[in-house]
Scaffold this motif. Sequence first.
Motif, PDB file in Angstrom:
ATOM      1  N   PRO A  16       0.817  -1.219   0.000  1.00 38.16           N
ATOM      2  CA  PRO A  16       0.000   0.000   0.000  1.00 38.16           C
ATOM      3  C   PRO A  16       0.850   1.268   0.000  1.00 38.16           C
ATOM      4  O   PRO A  16       0.483   2.250  -0.653  1.00 38.16           O
ATOM      5  CB  PRO A  16      -0.819  -0.130   1.278  1.00 38.16           C
ATOM      6  N   GLU A  17       1.975   1.245   0.721  1.00 39.72           N
ATOM      7  CA  GLU A  17       2.854   2.422   0.730  1.00 39.72           C
ATOM      8  C   GLU A  17       3.373   2.724  -0.670  1.00 39.72           C
ATOM      9  O   GLU A  17       3.360   3.885  -1.107  1.00 39.72           O
ATOM     10  CB  GLU A  17       4.040   2.184   1.662  1.00 39.72           C
ATOM     11  N   GLU A  18       3.805   1.686  -1.405  1.00 36.87           N
ATOM     12  CA  GLU A  18       4.308   1.892  -2.767  1.00 36.87           C
ATOM     13  C   GLU A  18       3.198   2.393  -3.677  1.00 36.87           C
ATOM     14  O   GLU A  18       3.425   3.265  -4.531  1.00 36.87           O
ATOM     15  CB  GLU A  18       4.882   0.582  -3.300  1.00 36.87           C
ATOM     16  N   GLN A  19       1.999   1.854  -3.506  1.00 37.64           N
ATOM     17  CA  GLN A  19       0.881   2.272  -4.339  1.00 37.64           C
ATOM     18  C   GLN A  19       0.490   3.718  -4.057  1.00 37.64           C
ATOM     19  O   GLN A  19       0.261   4.503  -4.987  1.00 37.64           O
ATOM     20  CB  GLN A  19      -0.302   1.332  -4.118  1.00 37.64           C
ATOM     21  N   ILE A  83      -6.986   7.035  -7.214  1.00 42.07           N
ATOM     22  CA  ILE A  83      -7.260   5.794  -6.489  1.00 42.07           C
ATOM     23  C   ILE A  83      -8.408   5.032  -7.160  1.00 42.07           C
ATOM     24  O   ILE A  83      -8.316   3.827  -7.414  1.00 42.07           O
ATOM     25  CB  ILE A  83      -7.596   6.092  -5.016  1.00 42.07           C
ATOM     26  N   ARG A  84      -9.488   5.747  -7.460  1.00 45.18           N
ATOM     27  CA  ARG A  84     -10.645   5.092  -8.081  1.00 45.18           C
ATOM     28  C   ARG A  84     -10.324   4.602  -9.492  1.00 45.18           C
ATOM     29  O   ARG A  84     -10.765   3.534  -9.914  1.00 45.18           O
ATOM     30  CB  ARG A  84     -11.839   6.046  -8.096  1.00 45.18           C
ATOM     31  N   ALA A  85      -9.543   5.395 -10.222  1.00 47.17           N
ATOM     32  CA  ALA A  85      -9.223   5.028 -11.605  1.00 47.17           C
ATOM     33  C   ALA A  85      -8.399   3.744 -11.669  1.00 47.17           C
ATOM     34  O   ALA A  85      -8.489   2.991 -12.651  1.00 47.17           O
ATOM     35  CB  ALA A  85      -8.474   6.169 -12.293  1.00 47.17           C
ATOM     36  N   PHE A  86      -7.600   3.486 -10.637  1.00 45.86           N
ATOM     37  CA  PHE A  86      -6.804   2.259 -10.616  1.00 45.86           C
ATOM     38  C   PHE A  86      -7.554   1.100  -9.964  1.00 45.86           C
ATOM     39  O   PHE A  86      -6.982   0.046  -9.706  1.00 45.86           O
ATOM     40  CB  PHE A  86      -5.464   2.506  -9.925  1.00 45.86           C
ATOM     41  N   GLY A  87      -8.852   1.316  -9.687  1.00 41.17           N
ATOM     42  CA  GLY A  87      -9.686   0.200  -9.278  1.00 41.17           C
ATOM     43  C   GLY A  87      -9.813  -0.039  -7.796  1.00 41.17           C
ATOM     44  O   GLY A  87     -10.066  -1.178  -7.373  1.00 41.17           O
ATOM     45  N   TYR A  88      -9.663   1.027  -6.998  1.00 41.40           N
ATOM     46  CA  TYR A  88      -9.820   0.887  -5.558  1.00 41.40           C
ATOM     47  C   TYR A  88     -10.833   1.914  -5.052  1.00 41.40           C
ATOM     48  O   TYR A  88     -11.095   2.933  -5.700  1.00 41.40           O
ATOM     49  CB  TYR A  88      -8.485   1.104  -4.839  1.00 41.40           C
ATOM     50  N   ALA A  89     -11.364   1.656  -3.881  1.00 38.04           N
ATOM     51  CA  ALA A  89     -12.213   2.647  -3.229  1.00 38.04           C
ATOM     52  C   ALA A  89     -11.329   3.571  -2.395  1.00 38.04           C
ATOM     53  O   ALA A  89     -10.313   3.143  -1.844  1.00 38.04           O
ATOM     54  CB  ALA A  89     -13.237   1.952  -2.331  1.00 38.04           C
ATOM     55  N   ALA A  90     -11.722   4.830  -2.314  1.00 38.14           N
ATOM     56  CA  ALA A  90     -11.007   5.813  -1.488  1.00 38.14           C
ATOM     57  C   ALA A  90     -11.925   6.214  -0.336  1.00 38.14           C
ATOM     58  O   ALA A  90     -12.972   6.825  -0.562  1.00 38.14           O
ATOM     59  CB  ALA A  90     -10.628   7.033  -2.325  1.00 38.14           C
ATOM     60  N   ARG A 108      -7.920   6.602   2.965  1.00 36.53           N
ATOM     61  CA  ARG A 108      -7.520   5.202   3.091  1.00 36.53           C
ATOM     62  C   ARG A 108      -7.719   4.481   1.754  1.00 36.53           C
ATOM     63  O   ARG A 108      -8.754   4.617   1.109  1.00 36.53           O
ATOM     64  CB  ARG A 108      -8.331   4.510   4.179  1.00 36.53           C
ATOM     65  N   LEU A 109      -6.691   3.754   1.359  1.00 38.44           N
ATOM     66  CA  LEU A 109      -6.764   2.922   0.162  1.00 38.44           C
ATOM     67  C   LEU A 109      -7.539   1.666   0.539  1.00 38.44           C
ATOM     68  O   LEU A 109      -7.068   0.845   1.332  1.00 38.44           O
ATOM     69  CB  LEU A 109      -5.352   2.573  -0.297  1.00 38.44           C
ATOM     70  N   SER A 110      -8.734   1.525  -0.009  1.00 41.79           N
ATOM     71  CA  SER A 110      -9.634   0.460   0.440  1.00 41.79           C
ATOM     72  C   SER A 110      -9.787  -0.636  -0.603  1.00 41.79           C
ATOM     73  O   SER A 110      -8.952  -0.779  -1.496  1.00 41.79           O
ATOM     74  CB  SER A 110     -10.995   1.066   0.808  1.00 41.79           C
TER      75      SER A 110
END
Length: 344
Positions: A16-19, A83-90, A108-110
Amino acid sequence: MLNTPHITDFPRTGSPEEQLRFLLRYAILAPSSHNSQPWLWQIEGDEVTLRADFKRAMPNLDPNHRELIMSCGAALQHLCLAIRAFGYAALVHTLPDRSQPDLLARVRLSAPRPATANDELLFRFITKRHTHRGHFEDKPLPCELLNALQQQCEFEGAALHFAQTSEDRDSIVGLVERGDLIQNRDPGSRRDIADWIAPTENRPDGIPASALGLGDLMGHIAPLAQRYLDRGEVIAARDKKIASNAPVLAVLSTSEDTPQGWLAAGQALGRLLLRARAEGVWASFFSQPIQVNEPWFQLRHMTGVHHFPQLVFRLGYADPVAATPRRSVDEVTTVVPIGEPIEA
């Protein structure tokens, strides 16, 4: 030099830190007042904290940090969009601790979540959005686009007003001119502006002299002239011409004039500028009517007493321009080891 991220470099299998560090490369491309980039980020595990960097404030033009917080709001919007564009919830919590005025948001990267078509559209133009300080074509914008821009603002809890009549246009142009004259009579205001004129391309922040249409020699003279000379009439005449020739003049407003409202205005600004770029439209800003009390009250009368004007800007078609410099993610980000308290 601007290091533009590329989507294929996203560390899909990384930590998650790298992302988050990668995603912040899109956040720092957000617009900011005078390209001051007044944001600081702290990463702890799968969470990133946004703090305002008050060392980058303009004490005379922005004494309450309204524009500074708006700038951070635009960066927050860019981050959440990426975050959303790469397929995660924010998961976003704004102003989580009112005892810390610089603490603006925790993100939070969810869990994985498919991006919407609108997210994908806006995201594609983060790296293509720049402030355009040059000439706009005499070409109207379609009503469908103007309606779409209003919808983007409403999504973030802000409102967008367009100067629909010649009377409204003349009023806004006059307020821009009046704001210039008042500001340039004040040495403190001139100093604030001079601090953010970058004579050379090597500076990672501020407005490059080249973006103002100045050559090398004038680029070095401009900050001194701005600081020590009252050039109000020259600047007012220039801005009056630019505003008068704008295909569209607009006012962004919120229902409250508080840090929460300023943060929302910045998020709305981030959205609408990306939507405009998706249609080949550029923007640049007029801060003067907001920064000076007299024009601001007149502007509020135009937009309605239930709205607080936060920004005046123009929209139009034009030839492409280069991006302004940015500080790197490393310069504005710290990593807190998991389990340690986040710096207050």
